[in-house]
Design a protein around this motif. Structure first.
Motif, PDB file in Angstrom:
ATOM      1  N   GLY B 103       0.834  -1.210   0.000  1.00  0.00           N
ATOM      2  CA  GLY B 103       0.000   0.000   0.000  1.00  0.00           C
ATOM      3  C   GLY B 103       0.863   1.252   0.000  1.00  0.00           C
ATOM      4  N   LEU B 104       1.922   1.231   0.803  1.00  0.00           N
ATOM      5  CA  LEU B 104       2.803   2.387   0.888  1.00  0.00           C
ATOM      6  C   LEU B 104       3.516   2.610  -0.444  1.00  0.00           C
ATOM      7  N   TRP B 105       3.946   1.506  -1.017  1.00  0.00           N
ATOM      8  CA  TRP B 105       4.645   1.585  -2.307  1.00  0.00           C
ATOM      9  C   TRP B 105       3.728   2.196  -3.368  1.00  0.00           C
ATOM     10  N   LEU B 106       2.497   1.673  -3.424  1.00  0.00           N
ATOM     11  CA  LEU B 106       1.517   2.203  -4.383  1.00  0.00           C
ATOM     12  C   LEU B 106       1.235   3.678  -4.117  1.00  0.00           C
ATOM     13  N   ALA B 107       1.067   4.012  -2.841  1.00  0.00           N
ATOM     14  CA  ALA B 107       0.748   5.396  -2.484  1.00  0.00           C
ATOM     15  C   ALA B 107       1.858   6.334  -2.939  1.00  0.00           C
ATOM     16  N   MET B 108       3.104   5.893  -2.753  1.00  0.00           N
ATOM     17  CA  MET B 108       4.228   6.743  -3.159  1.00  0.00           C
ATOM     18  C   MET B 108       4.249   6.915  -4.679  1.00  0.00           C
ATOM     19  N   LEU B 109       3.928   5.816  -5.391  1.00  0.00           N
ATOM     20  CA  LEU B 109       3.883   5.916  -6.855  1.00  0.00           C
ATOM     21  C   LEU B 109       2.777   6.872  -7.287  1.00  0.00           C
ATOM     22  N   LEU B 110       1.606   6.716  -6.657  1.00  0.00           N
ATOM     23  CA  LEU B 110       0.454   7.541  -7.049  1.00  0.00           C
ATOM     24  C   LEU B 110       0.637   8.995  -6.651  1.00  0.00           C
ATOM     25  N   ASN B 111       1.553   9.247  -5.734  1.00  0.00           N
ATOM     26  CA  ASN B 111       1.776  10.614  -5.279  1.00  0.00           C
ATOM     27  C   ASN B 111       2.634  11.394  -6.269  1.00  0.00           C
ATOM     28  N   ARG B 112       3.154  10.678  -7.291  1.00  0.00           N
ATOM     29  CA  ARG B 112       3.931  11.367  -8.316  1.00  0.00           C
ATOM     30  C   ARG B 112       2.999  11.888  -9.390  1.00  0.00           C
ATOM     31  N   HIS B 113       3.544  12.765 -10.219  1.00  0.00           N
ATOM     32  CA  HIS B 113       2.734  13.289 -11.309  1.00  0.00           C
ATOM     33  C   HIS B 113       2.954  12.463 -12.558  1.00  0.00           C
ATOM     34  N   PHE B 114       1.880  11.947 -13.118  1.00  0.00           N
ATOM     35  CA  PHE B 114       1.989  11.266 -14.406  1.00  0.00           C
ATOM     36  C   PHE B 114       0.642  11.362 -15.099  1.00  0.00           C
ATOM     37  N   LYS B 115       0.656  11.067 -16.390  1.00  0.00           N
ATOM     38  CA  LYS B 115      -0.589  11.172 -17.153  1.00  0.00           C
ATOM     39  C   LYS B 115      -1.555  10.074 -16.736  1.00  0.00           C
ATOM     40  N   GLY B 116      -2.831  10.397 -16.666  1.00  0.00           N
ATOM     41  CA  GLY B 116      -3.845   9.402 -16.337  1.00  0.00           C
ATOM     42  C   GLY B 116      -3.871   9.036 -14.865  1.00  0.00           C
ATOM     43  N   LYS B 117      -3.310   9.932 -14.036  1.00  0.00           N
ATOM     44  CA  LYS B 117      -3.229   9.649 -12.610  1.00  0.00           C
ATOM     45  C   LYS B 117      -4.612   9.420 -11.997  1.00  0.00           C
ATOM     46  N   ALA B 118      -5.572  10.263 -12.385  1.00  0.00           N
ATOM     47  CA  ALA B 118      -6.908  10.176 -11.795  1.00  0.00           C
ATOM     48  C   ALA B 118      -7.538   8.818 -12.086  1.00  0.00           C
ATOM     49  N   ILE B 119      -7.377   8.344 -13.334  1.00  0.00           N
ATOM     50  CA  ILE B 119      -7.976   7.070 -13.709  1.00  0.00           C
ATOM     51  C   ILE B 119      -7.313   5.925 -12.941  1.00  0.00           C
ATOM     52  N   VAL B 120      -5.995   5.957 -12.866  1.00  0.00           N
ATOM     53  CA  VAL B 120      -5.287   4.900 -12.148  1.00  0.00           C
ATOM     54  C   VAL B 120      -5.727   4.869 -10.691  1.00  0.00           C
ATOM     55  N   ARG B 121      -5.837   6.046 -10.098  1.00  0.00           N
ATOM     56  CA  ARG B 121      -6.274   6.108  -8.705  1.00  0.00           C
ATOM     57  C   ARG B 121      -7.638   5.466  -8.528  1.00  0.00           C
ATOM     58  N   ALA B 122      -8.545   5.739  -9.480  1.00  0.00           N
ATOM     59  CA  ALA B 122      -9.885   5.177  -9.396  1.00  0.00           C
ATOM     60  C   ALA B 122      -9.824   3.652  -9.522  1.00  0.00           C
ATOM     61  N   PHE B 123      -8.993   3.162 -10.446  1.00  0.00           N
ATOM     62  CA  PHE B 123      -8.908   1.711 -10.667  1.00  0.00           C
ATOM     63  C   PHE B 123      -8.312   0.987  -9.461  1.00  0.00           C
ATOM     64  N   ILE B 124      -7.380   1.655  -8.817  1.00  0.00           N
ATOM     65  CA  ILE B 124      -6.737   1.059  -7.644  1.00  0.00           C
ATOM     66  C   ILE B 124      -7.788   0.660  -6.611  1.00  0.00           C
ATOM     67  N   LEU B 125      -8.854   1.431  -6.568  1.00  0.00           N
ATOM     68  CA  LEU B 125      -9.869   1.201  -5.540  1.00  0.00           C
ATOM     69  C   LEU B 125     -10.761   0.000  -5.828  1.00  0.00           C
ATOM     70  N   LEU B 126     -10.710  -0.497  -7.079  1.00  0.00           N
ATOM     71  CA  LEU B 126     -11.663  -1.544  -7.468  1.00  0.00           C
ATOM     72  C   LEU B 126     -11.759  -2.722  -6.485  1.00  0.00           C
ATOM     73  N   PRO B 127     -10.641  -3.340  -6.102  1.00  0.00           N
ATOM     74  CA  PRO B 127     -10.745  -4.497  -5.208  1.00  0.00           C
ATOM     75  C   PRO B 127     -11.490  -4.160  -3.922  1.00  0.00           C
ATOM     76  N   PHE B 128     -11.404  -2.893  -3.536  1.00  0.00           N
ATOM     77  CA  PHE B 128     -12.024  -2.447  -2.302  1.00  0.00           C
ATOM     78  C   PHE B 128     -13.530  -2.244  -2.500  1.00  0.00           C
ATOM     79  N   ILE B 129     -13.899  -1.878  -3.736  1.00  0.00           N
ATOM     80  CA  ILE B 129     -15.299  -1.544  -4.013  1.00  0.00           C
ATOM     81  C   ILE B 129     -16.135  -2.791  -4.289  1.00  0.00           C
ATOM     82  N   ILE B 130     -15.566  -3.730  -5.038  1.00  0.00           N
ATOM     83  CA  ILE B 130     -16.322  -4.944  -5.378  1.00  0.00           C
ATOM     84  C   ILE B 130     -16.703  -5.681  -4.091  1.00  0.00           C
ATOM     85  N   PRO B 131     -17.954  -6.114  -3.978  1.00  0.00           N
ATOM     86  CA  PRO B 131     -18.356  -6.857  -2.777  1.00  0.00           C
ATOM     87  C   PRO B 131     -17.418  -8.046  -2.561  1.00  0.00           C
TER      88      PRO B 131
END
Lengths: 363, 309
Positions: B103-131
């Motif tokens: 989680g920390l590793w992912l968070a550090m990666l997502l804290n950087r600036h890159f294209k499509g960041k918003a979409i990646v962030r949303a996708f990361i949440l999928l396992p958490f959202i699916i029942p």
């Protein structure tokens, strides 16, 4: 011992060109101030010198070494940030020690340097505190201390006083000046405050829209601004501007507008003669206008109607209307002037400025 | 002035019995009431009922009688119970370490600036959202001895030559459910830690970089200590959740093979509901309480220490 030189420095953020072809030599031990309105590229330039921002093109040298690709930690610089950027979880002493610890200094040496810096800045009694237990001014001192202990080649300051209240800012300004005299380290200082620029800088760089407008000693900028922007930016209260038409007749060159006909002094006249018949901008600082005496030459006098009188104690600031133009004049505080008075004012012709209406460059 | 005047005129109109509300103590009581009722009805009452149940000999169809600590004494000698205790700690410990690390590793990666960041962030949440039940069924399918896509891949790549019975072997089964738990839990860590990272001023990292700290030192001396309060809270939530995990194990293995993957919750269900021994099931559930209590208290004390630093 360090010179900093910038050659054809450019910076793009995506497609926005924020720093345009900056060429600059900062001399050893010089206190160089970058001043300009927000968004003029001054902070970006500083961050490029620090290595926090990549260079799009051009070259930066520190001490004659190209540092374009050198990471910040290896540039031997220290930076004071606008928001101090103190490590909130470390004590004041640890904040100052951090850079030395990272560079593997010996403990005794670290302590010696912290003591010296704390002594210079008068923060000996704060060493055990955490940043959140400090006032803004104290935090600023700690941030300075963190830079001092490093004994760097170059100090970089990014608007360090802008978060302080007005009184403290003046006080810290004086201390910064003393500090620079004492340490004699090449410094680059970014501010949007022209008073800070004038008072602190050995030389000042005025920037606008990513372009260097003028580089020079404070008085040089004040007395001989290179263009209308510098003229208006440096000096408080700001220079007056009037749109005029240049005319050449009877051996005299005059600047004319409704309610205004000023004959130019010889040096200015010879430069302006070729532009006769064209539009220009006349510039005169408020302190170069006074109430006319009967003996004053009509060549430099004009009629004005007083709109507002601001008594400042040391001077009176008049806002007057001259034809369609507004002119501020700083006059003797003992003068008896009231709003709506009609006055005859005279300007000091030696202090006249003239700017091209199109290029805005000084004529 | 205007406010006082208004209040005064209001007072004159309110009936006397409502005037009591002007006393802060009565008002506080009234305002607390809805919460107190809800908490009492849905938490305190079931808890008390659970305690009573664990002290009885109730079974399905038999209210039973008070037997004191007999149910707990029985658990003390129950090997499967001790396996569940051990499993729960092992399961919680291992997955928490991995969830924090990844989680920390992912968070550090997502804290950087890159294209499509918003979409990646949303996708990361999928396992958490699916029942959980749905995603766990999908995982169960992937671990199925016959249809396992994992086996298929390993086989095609040439790493294995025979099927691996992921959920049929006790150690592999434990490892498998841990994998699923980690997969499900990482997004929560990543997003929470990312939120924590974003509260840390980038200037601090820049200052540290100028101070001569290499990336690892910047993380260790600046980012990590400043992120610690958030990390501790996230860990606390995750440990509580994982310790009492049920659906994942229930769907994947049902506690098997041969009770090898039972946790507190699944074992309590197995005894209390499946076998109908309500009182013993309640005792297993309650046995979780002291363990969890100690963990939570220790963590809360630590959080307080970190925050007041």
């Amino acid at each position: 011992m360090a010179e900093v030189s910038l050659h054809s420095l450019n910076k793009y953020f995506d497609t926005t060109h924020v720093v345009k072809n900056v060429d600059l030599q900062i001399r050893d031990k010089e206190f160089m101030v970058f001043v300009g309105p927000s968004g003029c590229g001054k902070t970006t330039t500083l961050r490029m010198i620090a290595g926090l921002e990549a260079i799009s093109s051009g070259e930066i040298r520190i001490d004659n070494t190209v540092v374009n690709a050198v990471p910040p930690m290896d540039r031997d610089i220290a930076m004071v940030f606008q928001n101090y950027a103190l490590y909130p979880h470390m004590s004041v002493a640890s904040n100052m020690a951090f850079g030395l610890k990272m560079r593997k200094f010996e403990k005794a040496e670290i302590e010696r340097r912290i003591k010296r810096a704390a002594d210079i800045l008068g923060i000996e009694n704060l060493l055990d505190r955490k940043p959140r237990q400090l006032s803004g001014g104290q935090r600023q001192r700690v941030a300075l201390g963190r830079a001092i202990v490093r004994d760097p080649k170059v100090f970089l300051f990014d608007e360090p006083l802008s978060n302080l209240d007005a009184k403290l800012r003046v006080q810290m300004r004086v201390e910064l000046k003393k500090l620079h005299e004492r340490l004699a380290v090449t410094s680059v200082y970014v501010t949007h405050d022209q008073v800070e620029a004038m008072t602190l800088g050995d030389r000042v760089v005025v920037m606008k829209d990513g372009i260097v407008q003028q580089v020079g000693e404070p008085l040089e900028l004040y007395n001989r601004p290179a263009n209308r922007f510098v003229a208006g930016f440096i000096g408080s209260p700001a220079m007056n501007f009037a749109d005029v038409t240049l005319a050449d007749g009877n051996g005299r060159v005059t600047a004319e507008a409704q309610g205004l006909k000023i004959s130019l002094p010889d040096a200015l006249a010879s430069r302006a003669r070729s532009k006769a018949g064209r539009k220009a901008t006349l510039g005169i600082r408020p302190e170069d206008i006074r109430v006319a005496n009967p003996g004053d030459s009509a060549d430099h006098c004009f009629e004005a109607e007083v709109e507002v009188v601001e008594q400042l104690g040391s001077e009176i600031l008049l806002d007057t209307r001259v034809g369609p133009a507004l002119m501020a004049a700083s006059i003797d505080p003992e003068s008896k002037v009231r709003a709506h008075d009609k006055l005859r004012l005279v300007l000091n012709p030696a202090r006249l400025h003239l700017f091209d209406a199109e290029t805005e460059a000084a004529i | 002035m205007a406010v006082t005047a208004l209040a005064a005129s209001e007072t004159r109109r309110v009936p006397i019995r409502l005037r009591k509300l002007e006393d802060e103590r009565w008002l506080a009581l009234v305002l607390l009431m809805p919460t107190a009722v809800l908490l009492g009805l849905f938490i305190a009452y079931p808890f008390a009922e659970g305690v009573l149940l664990s002290l009885s000999s109730a079974k399905v169809g038999d209210p039973g009688e008070f037997v004191g600590l007999a149910n707990f004494a029985k658990l003390w000698d129950d090997n499967i119970f001790w396996t569940s205790v051990w499993n729960t700690f092992w399961y919680t410990g291992v997955t928490t370490v991995f969830k924090l690390g990844l989680g920390l590793w992912l968070a550090m990666l997502l804290n950087r600036h890159f294209k499509g960041k918003a979409i990646v962030r949303a996708f990361i949440l999928l396992p958490f959202i699916i029942p959980t039940v749905l995603s766990t069924f999908a995982w169960k399918w992937m671990f199925d001895p016959t249809f396992s896509v994992i086996n298929w891949t390993l086989f095609k790549v040439g790493l294995i030559h025979a099927r691996i019975n992921w959920l049929g072997d006790s150690d592999l089964a434990m490892a498998s459910i841990m994998v699923v738990n980690i997969w499900r839990g990482v997004p929560f860590f990543a997003i929470s830690l990312l939120a924590g990272l974003q509260t840390i001023s980038p200037e601090l990292n820049e200052a540290a970089a100028i101070d001569g700290a290499r990336p690892w030192n910047r993380f260790w001396y600046v980012t990590w200590p400043l992120l610690l309060p958030v990390t501790m809270v996230v860990m606390l939530f995750s440990v509580i959740q994982t310790f009492a995990d049920f659906q994942l194990v229930y769907v994947m293995t049902g506690g098997g093979p041969a009770n090898a993957t039972h946790l507190f919750a699944t074992y309590a269900y197995q005894i209390g509901i499946v076998s109908g021994l309500l009182s013993q099931g309640a005792a297993v559930s309650l046995a979780m309480f002291p363990f969890l209590f100690v963990i939570v208290v220790v963590q809360l004390l630590y959080i307080r220490r970190v925050e007041t630093r």
